[in-house]
Design a protein around this motif. Structure first.
Motif, mmCIF file in Angstrom:
data_model
loop_
_atom_site.group_PDB
_atom_site.id
_atom_site.type_symbol
_atom_site.label_atom_id
_atom_site.label_comp_id
_atom_site.label_asym_id
_atom_site.label_seq_id
_atom_site.Cartn_x
_atom_site.Cartn_y
_atom_site.Cartn_z
ATOM 1 N N ILE A 166 31.290 -0.801 74.364
ATOM 2 C CA ILE A 166 31.332 -0.426 72.949
ATOM 3 C C ILE A 166 32.661 0.264 72.623
ATOM 4 N N LEU A 167 33.597 0.205 73.570
ATOM 5 C CA LEU A 167 34.899 0.832 73.350
ATOM 6 C C LEU A 167 35.621 0.258 72.129
ATOM 7 N N PRO A 168 35.673 -1.066 71.925
ATOM 8 C CA PRO A 168 36.387 -1.571 70.739
ATOM 9 C C PRO A 168 35.811 -1.038 69.428
ATOM 10 N N TYR A 169 34.488 -0.918 69.354
ATOM 11 C CA TYR A 169 33.870 -0.443 68.121
ATOM 12 C C TYR A 169 34.214 1.029 67.858
ATOM 13 N N LEU A 170 34.191 1.822 68.922
ATOM 14 C CA LEU A 170 34.547 3.227 68.755
ATOM 15 C C LEU A 170 36.016 3.385 68.362
ATOM 16 N N ALA A 171 36.871 2.538 68.922
ATOM 17 C CA ALA A 171 38.293 2.625 68.589
ATOM 18 C C ALA A 171 38.539 2.301 67.120
ATOM 19 N N VAL A 172 37.865 1.248 66.604
ATOM 20 C CA VAL A 172 38.031 0.880 65.189
ATOM 21 C C VAL A 172 37.506 1.989 64.287
ATOM 22 N N LEU A 173 36.339 2.561 64.627
ATOM 23 C CA LEU A 173 35.765 3.618 63.810
ATOM 24 C C LEU A 173 36.654 4.862 63.821
ATOM 25 N N ALA A 174 37.207 5.226 65.006
ATOM 26 C CA ALA A 174 38.091 6.389 65.088
ATOM 27 C C ALA A 174 39.337 6.175 64.243
ATOM 28 N N ALA A 175 39.878 4.964 64.224
ATOM 29 C CA ALA A 175 41.060 4.680 63.408
ATOM 30 C C ALA A 175 40.738 4.822 61.925
#
Length: 601
Positions: free
Chosen positions: A577-586
């Motif tokens: 789920i790393l890509p999803y967390l990265a997009v949300l953090a951005a």
């Protein structure tokens, strides 16, 4: 749910730091006023600058906290499991000497480690890894560890100079496999598969070109000088190799050897008797340079000391004089002095027994512990040998049946004494091995036998002296990992071995001392400190150790194709789920930037 790098949760410490900064920051409100009435607001300004104010709702603060939380979670690389748990993995990695070969770039060992690390990288996070080093003795370097632990264990492996016991390592893997509910076994070696159905076998070998010095020895030439001979073996059935011989560091000779059927012999003559060390080296390059060198120890200490107590036995004196490395003193006086390596006592009137030391006894009396002497028997009688291994060694190349006695005294044995020769049913000769020394006793006088007249006599005496005064170290070059047995002198009070790297290892002081720390090639030195007469003395011997030349060093084996995928990659799968967390953090950080510039604090 799992985390690949759970230690990254430490980044959550940024959240209380943000809160502290929020409570401590001053809050100023800028206003345009038309008069000095602004000074009336000084009290409010001071209140705004005071720390630890009452919490006020702030959109910017909430966005900052949310961004810090998402960054910390993303750094842990979280994932969700799907499917079932995969089997654990057992990696067996060969670290024998032949794994140093560079026919597989950069070397067989490095390629084995690369493939093992690649297999580990393809495992699921929940799988456990066991790493077994297949060296001279199998060693479990990591047991049911995680991926990071397996990487550390594999990275620390290096090919040694000894032969590896791969069969024993596979037995260890099989036992662990049963305990781990059917774990998968992967083998990385340069040997042909022996368990094609029970393990994933990765054979590492290429089109190898290798020549090696397989054996070497020193001897005496007819003119009294030393000579060194050796055998060179190669994977190439034809061609030439250049062989150099150095003596005590200086070049003695260089020869070009023509290979026939993959081997050639060479001999270097004319070496001075006082030389200590010969070094052989193949100057022709190949894929395994470590087996291109071999040391041969030439100079031994000699000078072993023997005390002869006799009233005139020319046969004994002549036999002892044949050994140039034994210094013989005749007994002066009525008591036995200490400090001798060997005591030769002839006759029943010999002055007792030494407290320690090897002893050769002819016609002993009743003063020998554990050895009784019966009544004298006369008449012609032939001898027959005992059948144990030590007796066969002492009587090697000796026809015991040719020895005839005209008289003898039967020996009665106890306390560790064992028969050597029989006269009918009686024991005519015996031997004893103890921690204080070895002893051989004959129940007859040499003059009462035909033994001195036989061609077997000098052979028997040399066998006896080799048993009682064995060389301290082996005369031939041994292979790495092979244990060595030393014949220490009875008067030794301290002994140690100096390894090629200069380190020292103490030896247990006994008649036979075993040393098994021969992992590195080179020259080893054995130092003995003796409790001799006066101030005592110290003697030093040396022996050479060479890399273990095995079939894998000289035989070519095709390497099977490697698909790059470990079987353990099946089973549990990871949904990251790393890509999803990265997009949300951005997205959160962009929103924070917008709030900051809009002034909506």
């Amino acid at each position: 749910m799992g985390w690949i790098t759970p230690w990254a949760l430490a980044l959550l410490a940024a959240i209380p730091a943000i809160l502290i900064l929020y409570f401590l920051r001053p809050r100023f409100h800028v206003r345009d006023v038309p008069s000095l009435m602004i000074w009336q607001q000084a009290v409010h300004i001071m209140e705004a600058s005071a720390p630890w104010q009452k919490f006020r709702r702030s959109l910017l603060l909430l966005l900052q906290l949310l961004a810090a939380l998402l960054v910390a979670l993303a750094a842990t690389q979280p994932f969700f499991y799907s499917g079932k748990k995969a089997a654990d993995v057992i990696l067996v990695i060969d670290t024998s000497f032949s794994m140093q070969a560079t026919d597989v770039s950069p070397s067989r060992m490095q390629e084995a480690k690369r493939r093992a690390l690649e297999r580990v990288s393809n495992l699921a996070s929940g799988q456990r890894v066991t790493v077994i080093e297949a060296g001279p003795v199998p060693v479990v370097k990591a047991s049911r560890t995680d991926i990071a632990g397996a990487r550390r264990a594999i990275g620390g492996l290096e090919a040694g100079f000894a032969a590896g016991d791969l069969a024993q390592a596979l037995e260890v893997a099989s036992l662990l496999q049963g305990e781990m509910d059917g774990a998968q076994v992967a083998v990385y070696t340069d040997r042909a598969p022996t368990q094609p159905g029970g393990a994933v076998w990765e054979t590492l070998a290429g089109d190898k070109k290798n020549a090696a010095i397989r054996q070497a020895a020193a001897g005496y030439a007819a003119d009294g000088t030393l000579s060194v001979s050796c055998v060179v073996v190669s994977t190439r059935t034809q061609g030439e190799v250049v062989l150099e011989c150095r003596v005590d560091g200086a070049v003695h000779a260089v020869k070009t050897l023509s290979l026939a059927d993959g081997q050639a012999a060479a001999q270097f003559d004319g070496i001075d008797q006082k030389a200590q060390l010969a070094q052989l080296a193949i100057l022709t390059g190949d894929d395994l340079p470590s087996d291109n060198r071999m040391d041969v120890v030439l100079g031994q200490r000699g000078g072993m000391r023997a005390l002869l107590a006799t009233k005139g036995n020319i046969f004994l004196e002549k036999a002892l004089s044949l050994r140039e490395d034994i210094l013989v003193d005749k007994l002066q006086g009525d008591s036995l002095p200490g400090g001798y390596d060997l005591y030769v006592l002839d006759g029943t009137d010999a002055p007792g027994m030494p407290d320690s030391g090897h002893a050769l006894l002819f016609g002993p009396g009743n003063h020998v512990p554990g050895l009784g002497v019966g009544a004298i028997k006369t008449g012609s009688v032939a001898l027959s040998p005992a059948v144990d291994a030590t007796s066969q060694k002492l009587l090697q190349y000796v026809d015991a049946g040719a020895i005839v006695l005209s008289g003898y005294t039967p020996l009665e044995l106890s306390g560790g004494w064992q028969p050597l020769l029989y006269a009918g049913q009686d024991v005519a000769a015996a031997f004893c091995i103890t921690d204080s020394g070895c002893q051989v006793a004959f129940g007859f006088d040499l003059h009462a036998s035909n033994l001195p007249l036989l061609k077997d006599y000098p052979i028997l005496m040399q066998n006896l002296l080799s048993f009682l005064l064995p060389p301290v170290v082996p005369g031939e070059t041994i292979s790495c990992g092979q244990p060595v047995t030393f014949g220490l002198q009875p008067s030794t009070v301290e002994a140690f071995v100096v390894l090629p790297d200069g380190s020292k290892t103490a030896l247990e002081v006994s008649t036979r001392a075993t040393f098994d720390q021969t992992a590195m090639p080179g020259v080893y030195r054995v130092v003995q400190r003796l409790d001799g007469q006066g101030e005592g003395r110290q003697v030093t011997d040396a022996f050479a150790v060479a890399p273990a030349i095995t079939g894998e060093s000289l035989e070519d084996m095709p390497a099977p194709a490697f698909d790059g995928q470990g079987d353990g990659a099946q089973g549990w799968s990871m949904l990251s789920i790393l890509p999803y967390l990265a997009v949300l953090a951005a997205f959160i950080m962009m929103a924070e930037w917008g709030v900051q510039h809009a002034g909506r604090h």
